[in-house]
Design a protein around this motif. Structure first.
Motif, PDB file in Angstrom:
ATOM      1  N   ASP A   1       0.818  -1.219   0.000  1.00  0.00           N
ATOM      2  CA  ASP A   1       0.000   0.000   0.000  1.00  0.00           C
ATOM      3  C   ASP A   1       0.850   1.268   0.000  1.00  0.00           C
ATOM      4  N   ILE A   2       2.131   1.139   0.281  1.00  0.00           N
ATOM      5  CA  ILE A   2       3.014   2.300   0.360  1.00  0.00           C
ATOM      6  C   ILE A   2       3.770   2.437  -0.954  1.00  0.00           C
ATOM      7  N   ASP A   3       3.515   3.524  -1.656  1.00  0.00           N
ATOM      8  CA  ASP A   3       4.207   3.819  -2.916  1.00  0.00           C
ATOM      9  C   ASP A   3       5.616   4.307  -2.587  1.00  0.00           C
ATOM     10  N   THR A   4       6.602   3.699  -3.194  1.00  0.00           N
ATOM     11  CA  THR A   4       8.012   4.017  -2.924  1.00  0.00           C
ATOM     12  C   THR A   4       8.332   5.486  -3.168  1.00  0.00           C
ATOM     13  N   ASP A   5       7.669   6.091  -4.148  1.00  0.00           N
ATOM     14  CA  ASP A   5       7.972   7.480  -4.507  1.00  0.00           C
ATOM     15  C   ASP A   5       6.944   8.491  -3.999  1.00  0.00           C
ATOM     16  N   ALA A   6       5.896   8.024  -3.344  1.00  0.00           N
ATOM     17  CA  ALA A   6       4.856   8.941  -2.852  1.00  0.00           C
ATOM     18  C   ALA A   6       5.362   9.697  -1.627  1.00  0.00           C
ATOM     19  N   PRO A   7       4.856  10.913  -1.443  1.00  0.00           N
ATOM     20  CA  PRO A   7       5.237  11.678  -0.248  1.00  0.00           C
ATOM     21  C   PRO A   7       4.802  10.924   1.017  1.00  0.00           C
ATOM     22  N   LEU A   8       5.611  11.036   2.057  1.00  0.00           N
ATOM     23  CA  LEU A   8       5.258  10.394   3.321  1.00  0.00           C
ATOM     24  C   LEU A   8       4.409  11.308   4.199  1.00  0.00           C
ATOM     25  N   PHE A   9       4.549  12.612   4.002  1.00  0.00           N
ATOM     26  CA  PHE A   9       3.859  13.575   4.854  1.00  0.00           C
ATOM     27  C   PHE A   9       2.788  14.331   4.094  1.00  0.00           C
ATOM     28  N   VAL A  10       1.822  14.813   4.844  1.00  0.00           N
ATOM     29  CA  VAL A  10       0.658  15.550   4.343  1.00  0.00           C
ATOM     30  C   VAL A  10      -0.087  14.668   3.346  1.00  0.00           C
ATOM     31  N   GLU A  11       0.083  14.889   2.032  1.00  0.00           N
ATOM     32  CA  GLU A  11      -0.562  13.978   1.084  1.00  0.00           C
ATOM     33  C   GLU A  11       0.254  12.692   1.067  1.00  0.00           C
ATOM     34  N   GLY A  12      -0.119  11.742   0.269  1.00  0.00           N
ATOM     35  CA  GLY A  12       0.592  10.462   0.284  1.00  0.00           C
ATOM     36  C   GLY A  12       0.211   9.667   1.518  1.00  0.00           C
ATOM     37  N   LEU A  13       1.179   9.271   2.306  1.00  0.00           N
ATOM     38  CA  LEU A  13       0.924   8.450   3.496  1.00  0.00           C
ATOM     39  C   LEU A  13       0.295   9.251   4.631  1.00  0.00           C
TER      40      LEU A  13
ATOM     41  N   LEU B   1       1.728  11.228   7.079  1.00  0.00           N
ATOM     42  CA  LEU B   1       2.383  11.245   8.383  1.00  0.00           C
ATOM     43  C   LEU B   1       2.508  12.675   8.902  1.00  0.00           C
ATOM     44  N   ASP B   2       2.744  12.807  10.211  1.00  0.00           N
ATOM     45  CA  ASP B   2       2.909  14.139  10.808  1.00  0.00           C
ATOM     46  C   ASP B   2       4.267  14.220  11.520  1.00  0.00           C
ATOM     47  N   SER B   3       4.520  15.317  12.204  1.00  0.00           N
ATOM     48  CA  SER B   3       5.830  15.542  12.821  1.00  0.00           C
ATOM     49  C   SER B   3       6.138  14.529  13.928  1.00  0.00           C
ATOM     50  N   ILE B   4       5.136  14.102  14.658  1.00  0.00           N
ATOM     51  CA  ILE B   4       5.344  13.080  15.697  1.00  0.00           C
ATOM     52  C   ILE B   4       5.767  11.763  15.035  1.00  0.00           C
ATOM     53  N   ASP B   5       5.096  11.427  13.926  1.00  0.00           N
ATOM     54  CA  ASP B   5       5.466  10.229  13.179  1.00  0.00           C
ATOM     55  C   ASP B   5       6.918  10.323  12.709  1.00  0.00           C
ATOM     56  N   ALA B   6       7.330  11.518  12.276  1.00  0.00           N
ATOM     57  CA  ALA B   6       8.700  11.721  11.796  1.00  0.00           C
ATOM     58  C   ALA B   6       9.702  11.435  12.908  1.00  0.00           C
ATOM     59  N   LEU B   7       9.408  11.904  14.106  1.00  0.00           N
ATOM     60  CA  LEU B   7      10.308  11.651  15.242  1.00  0.00           C
ATOM     61  C   LEU B   7      10.407  10.159  15.548  1.00  0.00           C
ATOM     62  N   GLU B   8       9.263   9.491  15.586  1.00  0.00           N
ATOM     63  CA  GLU B   8       9.247   8.057  15.876  1.00  0.00           C
ATOM     64  C   GLU B   8       9.977   7.274  14.794  1.00  0.00           C
ATOM     65  N   LEU B   9       9.762   7.662  13.543  1.00  0.00           N
ATOM     66  CA  LEU B   9      10.416   6.990  12.431  1.00  0.00           C
ATOM     67  C   LEU B   9      11.925   7.237  12.459  1.00  0.00           C
ATOM     68  N   GLY B  10      12.320   8.452  12.794  1.00  0.00           N
ATOM     69  CA  GLY B  10      13.742   8.772  12.906  1.00  0.00           C
ATOM     70  C   GLY B  10      14.436   7.919  13.950  1.00  0.00           C
ATOM     71  N   VAL B  11      13.807   7.756  15.101  1.00  0.00           N
ATOM     72  CA  VAL B  11      14.368   6.920  16.172  1.00  0.00           C
ATOM     73  C   VAL B  11      14.465   5.460  15.702  1.00  0.00           C
ATOM     74  N   ALA B  12      13.423   4.980  15.045  1.00  0.00           N
ATOM     75  CA  ALA B  12      13.420   3.598  14.556  1.00  0.00           C
ATOM     76  C   ALA B  12      14.530   3.381  13.531  1.00  0.00           C
ATOM     77  N   LEU B  13      14.734   4.342  12.641  1.00  0.00           N
ATOM     78  CA  LEU B  13      15.807   4.235  11.640  1.00  0.00           C
ATOM     79  C   LEU B  13      17.176   4.215  12.308  1.00  0.00           C
ATOM     80  N   GLN B  14      17.355   5.075  13.311  1.00  0.00           N
ATOM     81  CA  GLN B  14      18.630   5.122  14.027  1.00  0.00           C
ATOM     82  C   GLN B  14      18.910   3.791  14.727  1.00  0.00           C
ATOM     83  N   GLN B  15      17.894   3.226  15.354  1.00  0.00           N
ATOM     84  CA  GLN B  15      18.068   1.968  16.081  1.00  0.00           C
ATOM     85  C   GLN B  15      18.338   0.798  15.139  1.00  0.00           C
TER      86      GLN B  15
END
Length: 84
Positions: free
Chosen positions: A23-35, A37-51
């Motif tokens: 369901d996730i388009d590789t080239d679609a925007p992750l924030f606002v339109e597309g998926l 996501l919001d700023s809280i999601d960005a923080l959580e995703l950033g932590v997950a990527l770092q880990q």
């Protein structure tokens, strides 16, 4: 494939139960339109990527915005940061 892993990480880290990897388009925007996501999601995703990948994300907001633009951009960022 790294892009597939990133999609799985997004779903797992953000607990997106109603969304599958396909369901996730590789080239679609992750924030606002597309998926949508919001700023809280960005923080959580950033932590997950770092880990998961042992990378350090830049505090530069412009760089971060560009890297978090899509799954493809995130995968490219992971590849570039893992080489350092």
């Amino acid at each position: 494939m790294l892009e597939q892993e990133v999609k799985e990480l997004i779903i797992e880290a953000l607990q997106l139960e109603d969304i599958g990897v396909d369901d996730i388009d590789t080239d679609a925007p992750l924030f606002v339109e597309g998926l949508g996501l919001d700023s809280i999601d960005a923080l959580e995703l950033g932590v997950a990527l770092q880990q998961k990948y042992g990378i350090s994300l830049s505090a530069d907001a412009e760089d971060t915005r560009r890297h978090f633009a899509s799954v493809r951009a995130l995968a490219a960022m992971v590849v570039s940061l893992r080489k350092k």
